[in-house]
Design an enzyme around this catalytic site. Structure first.
Site, PDB file in Angstrom:
ATOM      1  CE  LYS A   1     -12.762  -3.302   0.474  1.00  0.00           C
ATOM      2  NZ  LYS A   1     -13.739  -3.815   1.363  1.00  0.00           N
TER       3      LYS A   1
ATOM      4  CE  LYS B   1      -4.481  -1.335   1.882  1.00  0.00           C
ATOM      5  NZ  LYS B   1      -5.557  -0.928   2.795  1.00  0.00           N
TER       6      LYS B   1
ATOM      7  CE  LYS C   1      -6.178  -8.013  -2.114  1.00  0.00           C
ATOM      8  NZ  LYS C   1      -6.207  -7.638  -0.686  1.00  0.00           N
TER       9      LYS C   1
HETATM   10  P1  AMP Z   1     -10.685  -5.949   2.802  1.00  0.00           P
HETATM   11  O1  AMP Z   1     -11.625  -5.665   1.705  1.00  0.00           O
HETATM   12  O2  AMP Z   1      -9.245  -5.744   2.408  1.00  0.00           O
HETATM   13  O3  AMP Z   1     -11.052  -5.314   4.093  1.00  0.00           O
HETATM   14  O4  AMP Z   1     -10.772  -7.538   3.055  1.00  0.00           O
HETATM   15  C1  AMP Z   1     -11.801  -8.097   3.835  1.00  0.00           C
HETATM   16  C2  AMP Z   1     -11.769  -9.604   3.792  1.00  0.00           C
HETATM   17  O5  AMP Z   1     -11.959 -10.081   2.459  1.00  0.00           O
HETATM   18  C3  AMP Z   1     -10.437 -10.193   4.270  1.00  0.00           C
HETATM   19  O6  AMP Z   1     -10.720 -11.406   4.974  1.00  0.00           O
HETATM   20  C4  AMP Z   1      -9.725 -10.486   2.994  1.00  0.00           C
HETATM   21  O7  AMP Z   1      -8.788 -11.538   3.130  1.00  0.00           O
HETATM   22  C5  AMP Z   1     -10.869 -10.902   2.076  1.00  0.00           C
HETATM   23  N1  AMP Z   1     -10.538 -10.608   0.683  1.00  0.00           N
HETATM   24  C6  AMP Z   1     -10.355  -9.387   0.123  1.00  0.00           C
HETATM   25  N2  AMP Z   1     -10.044  -9.490  -1.190  1.00  0.00           N
HETATM   26  C7  AMP Z   1     -10.008 -10.829  -1.461  1.00  0.00           C
HETATM   27  C8  AMP Z   1      -9.731 -11.597  -2.640  1.00  0.00           C
HETATM   28  N3  AMP Z   1      -9.434 -11.020  -3.808  1.00  0.00           N
HETATM   29  N4  AMP Z   1      -9.801 -12.951  -2.537  1.00  0.00           N
HETATM   30  C9  AMP Z   1     -10.121 -13.565  -1.368  1.00  0.00           C
HETATM   31  N5  AMP Z   1     -10.383 -12.888  -0.226  1.00  0.00           N
HETATM   32  C10 AMP Z   1     -10.327 -11.552  -0.260  1.00  0.00           C
END
Ligand code: AMP
Ligand code: TRP
Length: 338
Positions: free
Chosen positions: A204, A118, A201
């Site tokens: 968002k 990041k 990955k």
């Molecule tokens: P975040 O959106 O970064 O707060 O992620 C929230 C949850 O979603 C965490 O448990 C991440 O590991 C999971 N997550 C986010 N992006 C992915 C992805 N591309 N594949 C699998 N899990 C994800």
């Protein structure tokens, strides 16, 4: 095996820093839902304080927090079975977070790959919060003495740090107070990749909207993004080995398996030999069938934000009943007069 001294309790969080993606759904939320029906107390959190480690417009942060809560509920997280909160409404997270800032070491934090990703080359200019964030994440979990944390693959390193912080606290103060939390990284799609680049990955924050499926996308948008997803020219294999060195093909098969609750082996048994011209429309149809009831329900819930606020306020009260005595005991252990 988990330590029988601790109540089996699940905690997990998602940042309200934008819309929910298919990655969040398959990597995290689907497991949140199944774990509510197992022998756990479950606490699920919109981590608004983590989101603001990078700039968030205040109006967007409030909107995204409510929309994320709607997304949880529409996906099957039940405010009756689970405690649903936004992080800032339970101040014990930040209070324990400070103590963990004093337990975690600079060297540990500097090795966090999410921080390095990041911050990029901009380490002088990112917020101090972005660097300290994994210590707050450890506090999110340990302020409930949570034993299990369902997450996607990318959070594995932060959960190892959570265990390091718990172990150092227990060691430094000569107590056996914080549990060694187990990560729960399960399912066919623990790392959903970008539809445009199989080495990145799905996120968002990717500038390209075509790289991800948003939980609020309509049927046309979902079908179009899957049709345009990057692939290779070969047919699908019938064995998992045949996906080696084919990251885009593997990703679409993983997504299919995750949505259809099948193993990758089972999916390949059915679709092996198909060209993408056949497989992609089937995947699009499956994705629309699974996701459109969720986005419809999200829109219905968002029409009544006051009801979402009531659910989060009630959740905060329930959460504090667990967190307050744990924080109080922590303060006693470290020697704070109160
Ligand atoms: P975040 O959106 O970064 O707060 O992620 C929230 C949850 O979603 C965490 O448990 C991440 O590991 C999971 N997550 C986010 N992006 C992915 C992805 N591309 N594949 C699998 N899990 C994800
Ligand atoms: N760091 C997680 C992410 O970026 C979100 C998060 C914050 C979290 N606190 C947590 C996940 C506690 C699990 C448990 O995805």
């Amino acid at each position: 095996m988990s330590d029988p001294k601790f109540t089996p309790r699940v905690f997990s969080g998602i940042q309200p820093s934008g819309g929910l993606t298919l990655g969040n759904y398959l990597g995290a939320i689907k497991r949140f839902v199944t774990m509510q029906d197992e022998a756990f107390e479950t606490v699920y959190c919109m981590v608004d304080m983590h989101a603001m480690t990078v700039w968030q417009d205040p109006k967007d942060l409030a909107h995204n927090t409510r929309e994320l809560a709607a997304g949880f509920i529409a996906s099957g997280v039940s405010p009756e079975k689970s405690i649903l909160i936004n992080q800032s409404q339970v101040p014990e997270h930040a209070q324990l977070g400070w103590i963990f800032n004093c337990v975690a070491r600079m060297g540990w934090m500097g090795r966090m790959t999410q921080f390095k990703d990041k911050a990029g080359k901009n380490t002088e200019n990112v917020s101090l919060g972005l660097f300290a964030y994994p210590a707050l994440m450890a506090a999110d979990i340990l302020v409930y003495h949570a034993t299990h944390v369902p997450v996607g693959e990318d959070q594995k390193q932060h959960l190892e740090l959570t265990r390091d912080i718990a172990a150092k606290f227990n060691h430094d103060y000569g107590v056996d107070f914080f549990p060694m939390t187990e990560p729960v990284i399960e399912g066919a799609a623990t790392r959903v990749m970008s539809l445009r680049d199989g080495s990145k990955k799905m996120s968002k924050s990717d500038p390209s909207d075509a790289s991800r499926i948003n939980m609020t996308d309509d049927a046309d948008a979902i079908a179009k993004k899957i049709r345009k997803a990057k692939t290779d020219p070969d047919a699908l294999p019938s064995e998992v080995d045949g996906l080696k060195d084919r990251p885009e093909a593997r990703n679409l098969v993983n997504i299919y398996a995750g949505l259809n609750e099948q193993s990758v082996e089972e999916v390949l048994r059915d679709v092996g030999g198909q060209q993408f011209g056949t497989f992609k429309p089937a995947l699009a149809e499956l994705a629309v069938a699974k996701l459109s009831p969720i986005s419809t329900e999200m829109a219905r819930l968002m029409a009544d934000p006051a009801e979402i606020d009531r659910i989060l306020a009630r959740g905060a009260g329930q959460a504090r009943e667990i967190a307050t005595p744990i924080l109080k005991k922590t303060y006693e252990i470290v020697g704070m007069v109160g």
